[in-house]
Design an enzyme around this catalytic site. Structure first.
Site, PDB file in Angstrom:
ATOM      1  N   HIS A 127     -98.406  21.956 -29.264  1.00 48.59           N
ATOM      2  CA  HIS A 127     -97.495  21.004 -28.616  1.00 48.59           C
ATOM      3  C   HIS A 127     -96.133  21.068 -29.297  1.00 48.59           C
ATOM      4  O   HIS A 127     -96.054  21.099 -30.528  1.00 48.59           O
ATOM      5  CB  HIS A 127     -98.059  19.591 -28.709  1.00 48.59           C
ATOM      6  CG  HIS A 127     -99.466  19.474 -28.200  1.00 48.59           C
ATOM      7  ND1 HIS A 127     -99.811  19.777 -26.901  1.00 48.59           N
ATOM      8  CD2 HIS A 127    -100.622  19.134 -28.816  1.00 48.59           C
ATOM      9  CE1 HIS A 127    -101.116  19.604 -26.741  1.00 48.59           C
ATOM     10  NE2 HIS A 127    -101.623  19.220 -27.891  1.00 48.59           N
ATOM     11  N   HIS A 283    -104.370  24.973 -31.901  1.00 43.08           N
ATOM     12  CA  HIS A 283    -105.690  24.343 -31.937  1.00 43.08           C
ATOM     13  C   HIS A 283    -106.378  24.530 -30.590  1.00 43.08           C
ATOM     14  O   HIS A 283    -105.745  24.882 -29.592  1.00 43.08           O
ATOM     15  CB  HIS A 283    -105.592  22.848 -32.273  1.00 43.08           C
ATOM     16  CG  HIS A 283    -104.783  22.055 -31.289  1.00 43.08           C
ATOM     17  ND1 HIS A 283    -103.403  21.998 -31.340  1.00 43.08           N
ATOM     18  CD2 HIS A 283    -105.146  21.289 -30.226  1.00 43.08           C
ATOM     19  CE1 HIS A 283    -102.954  21.228 -30.366  1.00 43.08           C
ATOM     20  NE2 HIS A 283    -103.992  20.782 -29.660  1.00 43.08           N
ATOM     21  N   ARG A 302     -99.781  26.895 -23.726  1.00 38.50           N
ATOM     22  CA  ARG A 302    -101.097  27.538 -23.800  1.00 38.50           C
ATOM     23  C   ARG A 302    -100.970  29.038 -24.061  1.00 38.50           C
ATOM     24  O   ARG A 302    -100.027  29.683 -23.602  1.00 38.50           O
ATOM     25  CB  ARG A 302    -101.870  27.315 -22.496  1.00 38.50           C
ATOM     26  CG  ARG A 302    -102.135  25.843 -22.192  1.00 38.50           C
ATOM     27  CD  ARG A 302    -102.865  25.667 -20.868  1.00 38.50           C
ATOM     28  NE  ARG A 302    -103.153  24.272 -20.597  1.00 38.50           N
ATOM     29  CZ  ARG A 302    -102.311  23.442 -19.972  1.00 38.50           C
ATOM     30  NH1 ARG A 302    -101.142  23.902 -19.531  1.00 38.50           N
ATOM     31  NH2 ARG A 302    -102.631  22.182 -19.779  1.00 38.50           N
TER      32      ARG A 302
END
Length: 423
Positions: A127, A283, A302
């Site tokens: 993020h 993650h 992503r």
């Protein structure tokens, strides 16, 4: 406190039907009984004001004491977004929220609270921090729909498997050396330098770059060789990452994320343990159920293990390439019946409050606006102004700021979690 209606999200990676806490919530709360729960994959339950899936409030007479007369008269009987209720009634927030650097387009609350019910792997992702979020929002507004950063925290309710941040350079080097397909894949790089603290970041950056820039054909070749080699190892002698690679291939065949998993920490949180994930850290959640709290955003970059849009070139550039083991946290016990999970960010923290039938009521204070969900049992919450709120499993409520509260369990143990601002 104000009852709110949370919103379920149905993604392919969610647990199915009543095996999912989110599915159980839907079963408990749906009024028309029309939804085919057993055949639906329930992934997330959103509690907050993010415009993608805002919580709702039914304006009933019970809420009249907390609302302005004008707002109540205009909205009575209606189903209203929580954000609209907050904006229309000044007592729903406090000065601390008003003074925060709230990002336009993310709603009034600086945090978003979720249940996650994970069956198969979520994407390998990161993020963005605020500056990058602003840049991505301006450049790709259809993909990154708000300009906020998204640090987040996951609190395990069951055993919870995750990949989180890069492992130490030494561990990554050992994993590469233990898998001939990876040795061959990275043969043009100085992987020995992963053991050098001054060079590890640059080598790891080069490893990630070549991994994500390789063609689908090359990745398929590497994964096939990797899995063939693992298949020849006795099951009891396979490493956790090798076992994970075999499992991930059943979900995302020949995916680049199968290679990337060897670079990340693989951990299994126990119930009550938590992780805080900072911006720009890679993650992937793999399996289990937990409560997630984050800065209000839906920005995800992503790179693998997903049928959704991959933005690998952005991911490669944004990562911090920090390395080292991950140590889960268990929260700070304020009292034996109260645990505080501090995120380290101003926007959010989570408080767990428990009470056992027969014990004295557990006292707690919600200094800032909060969202409460009952995860276990049932009981009654009393406010310092004499109001009583019966709660049972899956009840969700908005907590007005500055309230002294006490919870008493009816039978067994009653557990509630409150998302609120950081300490």
């Amino acid at each position: 406190m104000i009852p709110i209606i949370a919103q379920p999200q149905k993604y392919h990676w969610g647990l199915k039907g009543l095996s999912s806490l989110v599915g159980q919530y839907v079963s408990t709360k749906q009024e028309d009984g029309k939804e085919d729960i057993e055949s639906t994959h329930y992934a997330e339950l959103w509690m907050g004001t993010h415009p993608k899936s805002p919580s709702m409030v039914r304006i009933t007479e019970d809420l009249k004491p907390h609302l302005t007369e004008e707002f109540y008269q205009e909205k009575q009987g209606s189903l209203v977004e929580l954000d609209e209720v907050i904006k229309g009634n000044s007592n729903f927030i406090n000065s601390r929220v008003e003074e925060m650097d709230t990002i336009k387009g993310s709603g009034s609350l600086p945090f978003l609270f979720k249940i996650l019910s994970v069956d198969t792997s979520l994407s390998i992702q990161a993020h963005p921090h605020k500056e990058l979020a602003q840049e991505l929002h301006e450049k790709y507004p259809d993909i990154y729909k708000d300009a906020n950063h998204k640090p987040e925290m996951i609190i395990a309710l069951t055993e919870y498997e995750a990949l989180c941040s890069f492992s130490s350079g030494e561990d990554i080097w050992e994993r590469i050396c233990s898998n001939p397909a990876l040795v061959e894949f990275y043969k043009d790089l100085s992987v020995e330098d992963l053991k050098d603290s001054e060079k590890v970041k640059s080598v790891l950056s080069a490893i990630i770059k070549i991994t994500f820039e390789s063609s689908a054909e090359v990745v398929t070749e590497v994964v096939a060789k990797l899995l063939t080699d693992i298949g020849e190892i006795q099951e009891q002698e396979r490493t956790p990452h090798q076992k994970l690679a075999l499992k991930l291939n059943t979900q995302y065949e020949n995916d680049v994320g199968i290679i990337v998993c060897f670079l990340l920490n693989y951990i299994v949180l126990q119930p009550g343990e938590a992780l805080v994930l900072k911006p720009n850290e890679p993650h992937a959640y793999l399996h289990g159920e937990g409560l997630e709290c984050m800065a209000t955003s839906d920005n995800v970059v992503r790179g693998g293990l997903t049928p959704k849009l991959k933005h690998a070139e952005v991911l490669v550039d944004m990562l911090t390439y920090e390395t080292g083991p991950i140590i889960p946290m268990s929260g700070d016990k304020d009292t034996p019946s109260q645990v505080i999970y501090n995120s380290g960010f101003d926007e959010f923290s989570v408080i767990k409050v428990s009470n056992k039938a027969g014990d004295e009521p557990t006292l707690f204070k919600v200094q800032d606006p909060g969202i409460l969900i009952c995860i276990k049992g049932s009981g009654c919450i009393k406010s310092d102004s004499g109001e009583e709120y019966p709660v049972k499993k899956f009840d969700t409520l908005y907590c007005l700021p500055g309230k002294e509260l006490a919870i008493q369990s009816e039978e067994g143990e009653c557990d509630v979690y409150i998302a609120t601002l950081g300490n």
